[in-house]
Design a protein around this motif. Structure first.
Motif, mmCIF file in Angstrom:
data_model
loop_
_atom_site.group_PDB
_atom_site.id
_atom_site.type_symbol
_atom_site.label_atom_id
_atom_site.label_comp_id
_atom_site.label_asym_id
_atom_site.label_seq_id
_atom_site.Cartn_x
_atom_site.Cartn_y
_atom_site.Cartn_z
ATOM 1 N N SER A 5 0.842 -1.192 0.000
ATOM 2 C CA SER A 5 0.000 0.000 0.000
ATOM 3 C C SER A 5 0.879 1.245 0.000
ATOM 4 O O SER A 5 2.071 1.188 0.320
ATOM 5 N N SER A 6 0.287 2.382 -0.307
ATOM 6 C CA SER A 6 1.066 3.623 -0.318
ATOM 7 C C SER A 6 1.557 3.970 1.087
ATOM 8 O O SER A 6 2.658 4.503 1.241
ATOM 9 N N SER A 40 8.268 -6.021 9.553
ATOM 10 C CA SER A 40 8.121 -7.476 9.359
ATOM 11 C C SER A 40 6.844 -7.814 8.617
ATOM 12 O O SER A 40 6.842 -8.670 7.726
ATOM 13 N N HIS A 41 5.746 -7.138 8.963
ATOM 14 C CA HIS A 41 4.474 -7.379 8.266
ATOM 15 C C HIS A 41 4.561 -6.990 6.788
ATOM 16 O O HIS A 41 4.042 -7.702 5.922
ATOM 17 N N ILE A 42 5.211 -5.878 6.501
ATOM 18 C CA ILE A 42 5.372 -5.442 5.110
ATOM 19 C C ILE A 42 6.194 -6.470 4.340
ATOM 20 O O ILE A 42 5.836 -6.859 3.226
ATOM 21 N N ARG A 74 7.077 7.969 -6.083
ATOM 22 C CA ARG A 74 5.652 8.014 -5.760
ATOM 23 C C ARG A 74 5.401 8.414 -4.313
ATOM 24 O O ARG A 74 4.256 8.523 -3.904
ATOM 25 N N VAL A 75 6.467 8.622 -3.538
ATOM 26 C CA VAL A 75 6.315 8.878 -2.106
ATOM 27 C C VAL A 75 6.794 10.274 -1.748
ATOM 28 O O VAL A 75 7.951 10.594 -1.953
ATOM 29 N N PRO A 76 5.909 11.106 -1.209
ATOM 30 C CA PRO A 76 6.378 12.404 -0.721
ATOM 31 C C PRO A 76 7.259 12.189 0.499
ATOM 32 O O PRO A 76 6.937 11.387 1.359
#
Length: 88
Positions: A5-6, A40-42, A74-76
């Protein structure tokens, strides 16, 4: 490697550019244990190890570097404090 996710992506970019989990936790404004758990979840969700953890430092794996480079535009990079750390 699957996509994240973003919010996960923003979180990972903060962690990847930090000197370690403590620095990332400080920047995000949360506990080190929360950063570690969310990371860890990511990694589990993506099916890839993004960082190598040692007792003293954090280093991106080649997969982590590739992931960050391919998505960093894509990430500020501003406003990281208060970034959600919930894993669900």
């Amino acid at each position: 490697m699957r996509d994240a996710s973003s919010e996960d992506l923003k979180f990972f970019v903060v962690v990847a550019r930090s000197a370690g989990l403590t620095a990332a936790a400080r920047e995000i404004g949360t506990l080190v244990s929360s950063v570690s758990k969310r990371l860890s979840h990511i990694e589990d969700r993506l099916g890839a190890r993004l960082v190598r953890r040692t007792t003293r430092q954090l280093a991106s794996t080649s997969e982590g570097e590739r992931y960050a480079r391919s998505r960093v535009d894509r990430v500020p990079t501003h406003r990281t404090r208060g970034l959600p750390v919930a894993t669900e």
